[in-house]
Design an enzyme around this catalytic site. Structure first.
Site, PDB file in Angstrom:
ATOM      1  CG  HIS A 164       6.095 -30.454   7.008  1.00 33.59           C
ATOM      2  ND1 HIS A 164       5.689 -30.139   8.283  1.00 33.59           N
ATOM      3  CD2 HIS A 164       7.383 -30.869   7.112  1.00 33.59           C
ATOM      4  CE1 HIS A 164       6.688 -30.340   9.130  1.00 33.59           C
ATOM      5  NE2 HIS A 164       7.724 -30.792   8.448  1.00 33.59           N
ATOM      6  CB  THR A 179       0.603  -4.224  10.748  1.00 36.13           C
ATOM      7  OG1 THR A 179      -0.522  -4.502   9.893  1.00 36.13           O
ATOM      8  CG2 THR A 179       0.297  -3.017  11.625  1.00 36.13           C
ATOM      9  CG  HIS A 196       7.621 -27.075   8.843  1.00 40.21           C
ATOM     10  ND1 HIS A 196       7.615 -27.289  10.196  1.00 40.21           N
ATOM     11  CD2 HIS A 196       8.766 -27.646   8.387  1.00 40.21           C
ATOM     12  CE1 HIS A 196       8.712 -27.963  10.553  1.00 40.21           C
ATOM     13  NE2 HIS A 196       9.432 -28.181   9.460  1.00 40.21           N
ATOM     14  CB  CYS A 253       0.212  -3.003   4.423  1.00 39.10           C
ATOM     15  SG  CYS A 253      -0.322  -4.117   5.738  1.00 39.10           S
ATOM     16  CG  ASP A 289      -0.422   0.173   2.534  1.00 45.21           C
ATOM     17  OD1 ASP A 289       0.804   0.391   2.638  1.00 45.21           O
ATOM     18  OD2 ASP A 289      -1.188   0.123   3.523  1.00 45.21           O
TER      19      ASP A 289
HETATM   20  C1  RB5 Z   1      -2.726   1.933   6.409  1.00 44.98           C
HETATM   21  O1  RB5 Z   1      -3.030   3.051   7.111  1.00 44.98           O
HETATM   22  C2  RB5 Z   1      -2.588   0.741   7.336  1.00 44.98           C
HETATM   23  O2  RB5 Z   1      -3.817   0.457   7.904  1.00 44.98           O
HETATM   24  C3  RB5 Z   1      -2.061  -0.432   6.566  1.00 44.98           C
HETATM   25  O3  RB5 Z   1      -0.827  -0.110   6.003  1.00 44.98           O
HETATM   26  C4  RB5 Z   1      -1.843  -1.716   7.332  1.00 44.98           C
HETATM   27  O4  RB5 Z   1      -1.138  -1.530   8.502  1.00 44.98           O
HETATM   28  C5  RB5 Z   1      -3.037  -2.559   7.516  1.00 44.98           C
HETATM   29  O5  RB5 Z   1      -2.989  -3.687   8.009  1.00 44.98           O
END
Ligand code: RB5
Length: 149
Positions: free
Chosen positions: A137, A71, A102, A69, A12
């Protein structure tokens, strides 16, 4: 299983720089990078980019995918909704190797707000240099695939 050296990269808006660093890092290793963007920092929803990358892997056009992204979690959830995709979020090299050894993962997800560039590239290397062990596996991965039916 498709066998080619094409890896799709997607992210993203939050992770463009890390995605581009990964592209540079793996292209010198001989991987053919299919970078599907985005290229501007305009806000763009992670499910769209997770799905687009996942479809290229599921179709066999790309052997593997790496997505990023904030996280790594949201884009991974979207990718895993595409049939045939096994994607894990990794912030350590041990897990990145294990999801291929695995779980026969075909996609890796990273969080740009979680790992720095140096660790992210090490995680990518661990993912790309590991291979599926098969055996017991394989039966377990088949059980995951059965859940898609
Ligand atoms: C974007 O603001 C954020 O929500 C995205 O990059 C991500 O962390 C979502 O899981």
């Amino acid at each position: 299983m498709p066998t080619n050296n094409r890896i799709v990269l997607s992210s993203d808006h939050s992770a463009i720089e890390l995605r581009q660093a990964i592209a540079a890092h793996i292209s010198v290793q001989g991987w053919e990078v299919v970078d599907i963007g985005p290229t501007t920092s305009e806000s763009t929803p992670y499910p769209k980019h997770g799905e687009e990358a996942a479809r290229l892997v599921a179709s066999g056009d790309c052997q593997l995918g790496i997505i990023v992204c904030g996280t790594g979690q949201g884009i991974m959830m979207a990718a895993n909704k595409v049939k045939g995709i096994r994607c894990g979020v990794c912030s350590d090299t041990f897990s990145a190797g294990m999801i291929r050894q695995h779980n026969n993962a075909n996609m890796l997800s990273l969080g740009v707000r979680v790992v720095g560039e140096g660790l992210a590239l090490d995680v990518v290397d661990a993912f790309l240099t590991a291979s599926f062990e098969g055996g017991r596996h394989a039966t377990r991965v088949e059980m995951i695939e059965a859940l898609e039916e």
